[in-house]
Design a protein around this motif. Structure first.
Motif, short mmCIF file in Angstrom:
data_model
loop_
_atom_site.label_atom_id
_atom_site.label_comp_id
_atom_site.label_asym_id
_atom_site.label_seq_id
_atom_site.Cartn_x
_atom_site.Cartn_y
_atom_site.Cartn_z
N LEU A 195 1.41 -1.05 -0.09
CA LEU A 195 -0.34 0.03 0.17
C LEU A 195 0.98 1.55 -0.29
O LEU A 195 0.48 2.12 -0.04
CB LEU A 195 -1.02 0.70 0.83
N CYS A 196 1.80 1.01 0.89
CA CYS A 196 2.96 2.30 0.71
C CYS A 196 3.59 2.62 -0.33
O CYS A 196 4.10 3.68 -0.91
CB CYS A 196 3.93 1.96 1.74
N LYS A 197 3.16 1.48 -1.88
CA LYS A 197 3.57 2.12 -3.67
C LYS A 197 2.67 3.21 -3.88
O LYS A 197 2.91 3.73 -4.49
CB LYS A 197 3.16 1.17 -3.89
N ILE A 198 1.98 3.31 -2.66
CA ILE A 198 0.57 4.30 -3.29
C ILE A 198 1.10 6.41 -2.94
O ILE A 198 1.78 5.97 -1.32
CB ILE A 198 -0.33 4.16 -2.97
N PRO A 199 1.23 7.10 -4.14
CA PRO A 199 1.69 7.89 -3.28
C PRO A 199 1.60 8.83 -2.02
O PRO A 199 -0.16 8.26 -2.27
CB PRO A 199 1.86 9.26 -4.44
N GLU A 200 2.23 9.29 -0.78
CA GLU A 200 1.41 9.47 0.57
C GLU A 200 0.77 10.76 0.60
O GLU A 200 -0.29 10.83 0.96
CB GLU A 200 2.57 10.12 1.20
N LYS A 201 0.61 11.75 -0.72
CA LYS A 201 -0.10 12.49 -1.26
C LYS A 201 -1.59 11.92 -1.47
O LYS A 201 -2.44 12.30 -0.81
CB LYS A 201 -0.05 13.03 -2.25
N GLU A 202 -1.66 10.99 -1.99
CA GLU A 202 -2.86 10.74 -2.60
C GLU A 202 -3.74 9.31 -1.27
O GLU A 202 -4.47 9.66 -1.14
CB GLU A 202 -2.77 9.13 -3.84
N ARG A 203 -2.86 8.82 -0.42
CA ARG A 203 -3.01 7.99 0.62
C ARG A 203 -3.45 9.12 1.97
O ARG A 203 -4.37 8.42 2.53
CB ARG A 203 -1.93 7.30 1.41
N ASN A 204 -3.11 10.46 2.01
CA ASN A 204 -3.86 10.87 2.78
C ASN A 204 -4.87 11.84 2.23
O ASN A 204 -5.47 12.71 3.04
CB ASN A 204 -2.28 12.65 2.73
N ILE A 205 -5.55 11.84 1.21
CA ILE A 205 -7.02 11.98 1.01
C ILE A 205 -7.80 11.12 2.05
O ILE A 205 -8.88 11.81 1.87
CB ILE A 205 -6.95 11.79 -0.24
N VAL A 206 -7.57 9.96 2.02
CA VAL A 206 -7.97 8.83 2.92
C VAL A 206 -8.74 9.77 4.24
O VAL A 206 -7.80 9.85 4.93
CB VAL A 206 -7.95 7.25 3.02
N LYS A 207 -10.42 9.45 4.51
CA LYS A 207 -10.78 10.50 5.54
C LYS A 207 -11.24 9.29 6.88
O LYS A 207 -11.02 9.38 7.86
CB LYS A 207 -12.43 11.21 5.13
N GLU A 208 -11.87 7.95 5.41
CA GLU A 208 -12.33 7.10 6.80
C GLU A 208 -12.11 5.68 6.24
O GLU A 208 -11.78 5.37 5.42
CB GLU A 208 -13.79 7.51 6.85
N VAL A 209 -11.84 4.77 7.09
CA VAL A 209 -11.67 3.29 6.79
C VAL A 209 -12.69 3.04 7.31
O VAL A 209 -12.00 2.50 8.76
CB VAL A 209 -10.10 2.89 6.52
#
Length: 223
Positions: free
Chosen positions: A90-104
């Motif tokens: 999952l860390c292959k996804i750029p951090e900027k894109e991962r940081n848009i997630v608000k809720e899991v």
């Protein structure tokens, strides 16, 4: 359909795989058996769960609620459930894109919580309140639910029910994640529903003989 027309089903499937589909040109082919990843499907609200795509072999599935179980739903399908392995993918996804997630939304497994904390640090974690049915009434807000949960926990401790000690400790460890349900009333139903779709798709082919090709096919439909 092959049987209806008196054709060799396995031969047709092989012809489709090798000639009609673009399976051999699939850009994820080299690592698909271990993971497939679709960063473009990241959204504000995600679900994470595990499911058996083959007998006895578990896969971790990260999905987007925005996809509603259709195209755009799959964010990642990763072989296994070990937190470190999932985090590495999952860390292959750029951090900027991962940081848009608000809720899991997720279950109570500690490994899932670690994964979300590492990969989506800005997202709140929500444990489906299915695990604590007595907190489900629609009239509750988070503060009222917090009080109800505290009262329940106190009563269990006071009565000294040994059979509930493990359960009560688990709930205590997941206090805030459980109460986060009352922010958006989010559940993990989308993940459960999507897992059921994948299992039905698998069953329609009487099992999975070629996992890589199976993942290719579901990615075409759901990613």
């Amino acid at each position: 359909m092959a049987g209806h027309y008196g054709l060799d089903g396995k031969l047709i499937q092989k012809y489709y795989k090798e000639n009609l589909s673009d399976f051999r040109e699939w850009d994820l082919l080299s690592h698909a058996e271990d993971y497939i990843l679709f960063p473009k499907n990241i959204s504000y609200h995600l679900c994470i769960d595990e499911t058996a795509l083959t007998s006895g072999e578990l896969y971790t599935i990260l999905s987007s609620k925005k996809g509603h179980g259709r195209k755009g739903t799959i964010v990642a399908v990763i072989k296994g459930t070990k937190a470190e392995d999932i985090i590495n993918v999952l860390c292959k996804i750029p951090e900027k894109e991962r940081n848009i997630v608000k809720e899991v939304t997720l279950d109570m497994a500690g490994s899932m919580q670690k994964i979300i904390q590492c990969c989506f640090p800005k997202a709140i974690q929500v444990i489906d309140s299915f695990h604590v049915q007595n907190l489900r009434p629609q009239s509750y807000d988070k503060n009222v639910a917090r009080l109800k949960l505290a009262q329940w926990y106190e009563s269990i401790e006071k009565e000294g029910y040994r059979n509930f000690s493990t359960v009560s400790q688990t709930i205590k460890n997941n206090y805030e994640r459980i109460l986060n349900f009352f922010i958006n009333r989010s559940t993990n139903a989308a993940a459960e529903s999507f897992n059921a779709k994948l299992k039905f798709f698998r069953a329609s082919f009487r099992g999975v003989a070629d996992m890589t090709f199976f993942l290719f096919r579901i990615s075409k439909i759901y990613a």
